[in-house]
Design a protein around this motif. Structure first.
Motif, PDB file in Angstrom:
ATOM      1  N   ALA A   1       0.834  -1.212   0.000  1.00 18.58           N
ATOM      2  CA  ALA A   1       0.000   0.000   0.000  1.00 18.58           C
ATOM      3  C   ALA A   1       0.863   1.253   0.000  1.00 18.58           C
ATOM      4  N   TRP A   2       1.880   1.284   0.856  1.00 17.33           N
ATOM      5  CA  TRP A   2       2.761   2.458   0.894  1.00 17.33           C
ATOM      6  C   TRP A   2       3.657   2.518  -0.333  1.00 17.33           C
ATOM      7  N   GLY A   3       3.958   1.341  -0.905  1.00 13.06           N
ATOM      8  CA  GLY A   3       4.674   1.326  -2.177  1.00 13.06           C
ATOM      9  C   GLY A   3       3.842   1.955  -3.284  1.00 13.06           C
ATOM     10  N   MET A   4       2.523   1.731  -3.237  1.00 10.67           N
ATOM     11  CA  MET A   4       1.624   2.351  -4.211  1.00 10.67           C
ATOM     12  C   MET A   4       1.514   3.862  -3.993  1.00 10.67           C
TER      13      MET A   4
ATOM     14  N   PHE B   1      -3.854   5.416  -0.326  1.00  9.77           N
ATOM     15  CA  PHE B   1      -2.940   4.280  -0.149  1.00  9.77           C
ATOM     16  C   PHE B   1      -2.248   4.350   1.215  1.00  9.77           C
ATOM     17  N   SER B   2      -1.895   5.556   1.640  1.00  6.87           N
ATOM     18  CA  SER B   2      -1.255   5.724   2.942  1.00  6.87           C
ATOM     19  C   SER B   2      -2.188   5.290   4.068  1.00  6.87           C
ATOM     20  N   ALA B   3      -3.466   5.724   3.997  1.00  7.72           N
ATOM     21  CA  ALA B   3      -4.444   5.345   5.022  1.00  7.72           C
ATOM     22  C   ALA B   3      -4.651   3.829   5.040  1.00  7.72           C
ATOM     23  N   LEU B   4      -4.682   3.214   3.855  1.00 11.86           N
ATOM     24  CA  LEU B   4      -4.816   1.761   3.779  1.00 11.86           C
ATOM     25  C   LEU B   4      -3.623   1.083   4.458  1.00 11.86           C
TER      26      LEU B   4
END
Length: 344
Positions: A57-60, A239-242
């Motif tokens: 997710a953070w990679g995205m 994406f960060s929240a995920l």
């Protein structure tokens, strides 16, 4: 890794082990080992799965920022790059502050972009990650407060969250409104630093003020492009929240694994506060983050959560969050480093 870097990292890990040893001394080893031995392995496996999901997710989020900056990279490659970034943060003191310069170099090597672009990309992701973490912490604190009375420890933690929110938001607003002055100050400071270092370290030459101005200007231009792209910001924040939610789910699942479930609101509150300890001069915050998490979990009025229970859950959770990125990111860093040496 250079000799001085290696020495610093080793000293950091020794300090982290010392902190963990003190924590084990006060909590006790016997009960901890019993909880870990009896933990449900399938649920522990889920902790590892959500940890990989957090990295992706953070990679995205990084993928989105690089796309805004005009750098096309596949989602898989950005996942691996972010794993390498987290590896750097986990093996260098002061967490992200120590690891991001190396991460920027990794991004520039993998994506064939300027160093300033890589630094702007990872700095943007770090800044964006702050927003969901504090938002989720405040939501968890609010929900948690409706069902219990805060004691002194939890009140102090809540004050830290609110104070950090005000300080960081204030600093970002000031920097944005005065970005030209900030950029000029950075150029002046960097020019002086390179001049001094170039005098005493023969291997490092002073690039000159003009070159520094160009690189710093490129960095600030990249930051501005990200900050003025609403779609990219919204997607990266999502994406960060995920990623934060998956991290919090990891601690929640760790409690499930040892048979002492807690509410999701509790982990929403404690995980972001524990992450603040990553700024300590310990590799990846190891030792410091564990101590803060145990301190907060024991302080919370949670039936059945003793020091041993809290530490057992934290060991499972942090074992995944700390070592999974090291395992994946270590391979990435080794491969990129070997490629760079072969091309030299």
């Amino acid at each position: 890794m250079e000799t001085d870097q290696l020495k610093t990292t080793l000293v950091g890990f020794v300090a982290a082990i010392a902190v963990l040893a003190v924590l084990l001394y006060f909590v006790g080893v016997g009960d901890l080992l019993r909880y870990l031995r009896d933990a449900e392995l399938s649920t522990v496996g889920l902790v590892v799965v959500v940890t990989v999901g957090w990295l992706f997710a953070w990679g995205m989020a990084l993928h989105t920022v690089l796309d805004v900056l005009g750098t096309a990279v596949s989602p898989l490659k950005t996942f691996l790059v972010f794993a390498g970034a987290t590896f750097n943060n986990n093996v260098t003191p002061f967490g992200q502050a120590g690891g991001e310069p190396v991460t920027a170099l990794l991004i520039s090597e993998v994506t064939d972009t300027e160093y300033g672009t890589g630094l702007a990309a990872i700095a943007s992701v770090d800044t964006l990650n702050f927003v969901p973490s504090i938002t989720l912490a405040l939501l968890g604190m609010g929900y948690f407060a409706t069902g219990t009375t805060f004691n002194t420890r939890l009140e102090s933690a809540a004050i830290v969250v609110v104070g950090l929110t005000v300080a960081v938001v204030g600093a970002l607003v000031f920097a944005w409104r005065n970005h030209e002055r900030v950029e000029a100050a950075v150029v002046t400071a960097a020019a002086r630093l390179f001049r001094v270092v170039g005098t005493y370290v023969p291997r490092l030459s002073d690039p000159g003020r003009a070159a520094i101005e160009r690189r710093v200007g490129h960095f600030f231009e990249a930051i501005e492009r990200v900050a003025t792209n609403p779609r990219g910001l919204a997607l990266a924040l999502g994406f960060s929240a995920l990623g934060w939610f998956l991290q919090m789910s990891g601690l929640w699942l760790a409690f499930q694994a040892i048979g002492e479930p807690v509410s999701l609101a509790v982990v929403m509150f404690v995980v972001p506060i524990g992450a603040i300890a990553g700024m300590t001069p310990l590799p990846g915050g190891a030792g410091g983050i564990e101590a803060v998490l145990v301190f907060l979990l024991v302080a919370a009025p949670l039936p059945g959560v003793t020091e041993s229970v809290a530490l057992a859950a934290v060991v499972i959770y942090r074992g995944a969050v700390f070592w999974v990125p090291i395992a994946i990111g270590g391979v990435v860093m080794g491969t990129v480093g070997a490629g760079a040496r072969a091309g030299a």
